[in-house]
Design an enzyme around this catalytic site. Structure first.
Site, PDB file in Angstrom:
ATOM      1  N   GLY A  32      60.335  87.895 -51.831  1.00  0.00           N
ATOM      2  CA  GLY A  32      59.989  89.262 -51.438  1.00  0.00           C
ATOM      3  C   GLY A  32      60.367  89.561 -50.005  1.00  0.00           C
ATOM      4  O   GLY A  32      61.186  88.861 -49.410  1.00  0.00           O
ATOM      5  N   HIS A  38      69.165  90.031 -49.833  1.00  0.00           N
ATOM      6  CA  HIS A  38      68.665  89.851 -51.205  1.00  0.00           C
ATOM      7  C   HIS A  38      69.355  90.833 -52.150  1.00  0.00           C
ATOM      8  O   HIS A  38      69.698  90.487 -53.279  1.00  0.00           O
ATOM      9  CB  HIS A  38      67.157  90.140 -51.275  1.00  0.00           C
ATOM     10  CG  HIS A  38      66.311  89.185 -50.500  1.00  0.00           C
ATOM     11  ND1 HIS A  38      65.635  89.556 -49.355  1.00  0.00           N
ATOM     12  CD2 HIS A  38      66.021  87.882 -50.707  1.00  0.00           C
ATOM     13  CE1 HIS A  38      64.950  88.524 -48.898  1.00  0.00           C
ATOM     14  NE2 HIS A  38      65.168  87.492 -49.691  1.00  0.00           N
ATOM     15  N   GLN A  62      56.254  75.179 -51.041  1.00  0.00           N
ATOM     16  CA  GLN A  62      57.409  74.879 -50.194  1.00  0.00           C
ATOM     17  C   GLN A  62      57.125  75.110 -48.709  1.00  0.00           C
ATOM     18  O   GLN A  62      58.002  74.950 -47.873  1.00  0.00           O
ATOM     19  CB  GLN A  62      58.631  75.675 -50.642  1.00  0.00           C
ATOM     20  CG  GLN A  62      58.598  77.169 -50.348  1.00  0.00           C
ATOM     21  CD  GLN A  62      59.793  77.880 -50.965  1.00  0.00           C
ATOM     22  OE1 GLN A  62      59.860  78.069 -52.169  1.00  0.00           O
ATOM     23  NE2 GLN A  62      60.749  78.266 -50.141  1.00  0.00           N
ATOM     24  N   GLY A 148      71.424  82.526 -51.489  1.00  0.00           N
ATOM     25  CA  GLY A 148      72.134  82.957 -50.286  1.00  0.00           C
ATOM     26  C   GLY A 148      72.613  81.771 -49.453  1.00  0.00           C
ATOM     27  O   GLY A 148      71.959  80.720 -49.405  1.00  0.00           O
ATOM     28  N   SER A 186      67.015  88.131 -42.474  1.00  0.00           N
ATOM     29  CA  SER A 186      65.978  87.217 -42.942  1.00  0.00           C
ATOM     30  C   SER A 186      64.665  87.989 -43.009  1.00  0.00           C
ATOM     31  O   SER A 186      64.412  88.860 -42.165  1.00  0.00           O
ATOM     32  CB  SER A 186      65.837  86.059 -41.942  1.00  0.00           C
ATOM     33  OG  SER A 186      64.612  85.404 -42.137  1.00  0.00           O
TER      34      SER A 186
HETATM   35  O1  PAF Z   1      65.146  81.191 -50.698  1.00  0.00           O
HETATM   36  C1  PAF Z   1      64.008  81.565 -51.054  1.00  0.00           C
HETATM   37  O2  PAF Z   1      63.619  82.711 -50.855  1.00  0.00           O
HETATM   38  C2  PAF Z   1      63.084  80.574 -51.742  1.00  0.00           C
HETATM   39  O3  PAF Z   1      63.230  79.309 -51.205  1.00  0.00           O
HETATM   40  C3  PAF Z   1      63.225  80.568 -53.274  1.00  0.00           C
HETATM   41  C4  PAF Z   1      64.600  80.094 -53.699  1.00  0.00           C
HETATM   42  C5  PAF Z   1      62.964  81.953 -53.819  1.00  0.00           C
HETATM   43  C6  PAF Z   1      62.208  79.616 -53.891  1.00  0.00           C
HETATM   44  O4  PAF Z   1      60.913  79.988 -53.578  1.00  0.00           O
END
Ligand code: PAF
Length: 289
Positions: A32, A38, A62, A148, A186
């Site tokens: 998001g 994106h 993560q 990306g 970003s």
């Molecule tokens: O690049 C991201 O935004 C995240 O690491 C992803 C690939 C959506 C996984 O949560």
């Protein structure tokens, strides 16, 4: 308007319907706070596949830094509008408890990729990325998936998943989209004010300085010294790492030769916000030095 889905159950029904029509699926996983980078992934997916499915999920597993997770921007309404305007067909926006219904028991280890660059500085990060990407692959069953270039190492991690698990998914690496200042787009840039955004452009200038100096024949050592000086002399930015690596393996290059595909990878903090960037190029010696 894209279909907005929040449960795995509803998503599975939609996927079943798409598959029954033998339509191909392009998956764009995101967390998001969407920007043009994106949307470029979505546009590229639209060109390659019949149906584009974007996911919006701030994946807690993560984040090695929990404060970073808390501060991660959430702009769901605006995100849906942007995806809708970009021709996305389906948006999956699950809650954390929907994705992680029970504690995950499996752990993923990506070997040497865990010891370098982002892996080295964000312990556990790629385990979390691997988990969520595998979950999304399982739920969406995409024909292709889009990531990306800014997260180059993440792309290599996902390539490893695809190769090691023999997944029938085509991976697409989409180039970085930059502000006119050169700053890589970003979601984290939203946390910076104008002055900080200006300071952050040091990252892109340093990448270009390093590339120019390598081509001019400076040794890696000299280039890295010069880059470190640039960061030291700019107030308000702190370099975490800057590395000259092989584009494919991401391993440090001790010697560069004609025709090498190089990636210059950097991470730096501006006002406590961690930013990463990279450039990729083929090394050609400057003939006039
Ligand atoms: O690049 C991201 O935004 C995240 O690491 C992803 C690939 C959506 C996984 O949560």
């Amino acid at each position: 308007m894209p279909q907005v889905i929040r449960s795995k159950y509803d998503l599975k029904a939609v996927i079943k319907n798409i598959k029954s029509k033998r339509a191909s699926i392009g998956l764009v996983p995101t967390m998001g706070a969407l920007h043009q980078g994106h949307l470029q992934l979505v546009e590229t997916a639209n060109q390659h596949y019949d149906v584009t499915i974007a996911t919006i999920f701030v994946n807690p597993t993560q984040f090695n830094n929990k404060a970073d997770l808390k501060k991660y921007p959430k702009t769901e309404e605006a995100d849906i509008e942007k995806l809708s305007a970009t021709g996305c067909d389906v948006i999956f926006i699950p809650e954390v408890k929907e994705i992680y219904q029970k504690e995950v028991t499996i752990g993923l280890n990506f070997g040497y990729l865990e010891e370098i660059l982002e892996g080295k500085h964000r312990p556990g990060h790629f385990n979390g990325v691997g988990l969520i990407v595998m979950k999304l692959f399982g739920l969406v069953e995409p024909t292709g998936a889009f990531f990306g270039q800014k997260d180059l190492q993440q792309f290599r991690i996902v390539s490893t998943l695809i190769a090691d698990f023999d997944l029938p998914i085509k991976l697409h690496l989409v180039p970085i989209i930059r502000e006119t200042s050169g700053l890589a787009m970003s979601s984290r840039n939203r946390r910076l004010n104008d002055a900080e955004l200006k300071i952050a452009t040091t990252i892109y200038s340093a990448l270009h300085l390093a590339k120019a100096q390598l081509i001019e024949g400076y040794t890696q050592e000299m280039v890295l010294d010069n880059v470190e000086r640039v960061f030291r002399e700019e107030n308000g930015i702190e370099l975490e790492y800057f590395e000259i690596v092989d584009e494919e393996t991401l391993l440090s290059k001790t010697k560069v030769s004609e025709g090498d595909r190089l990636a210059l990878c950097v991470a730096a903090f501006v006002a406590g916000v961690r930013l990463i960037d990279n450039i990729i190029f083929e090394y050609k010696e400057c003939k006039y030095r």
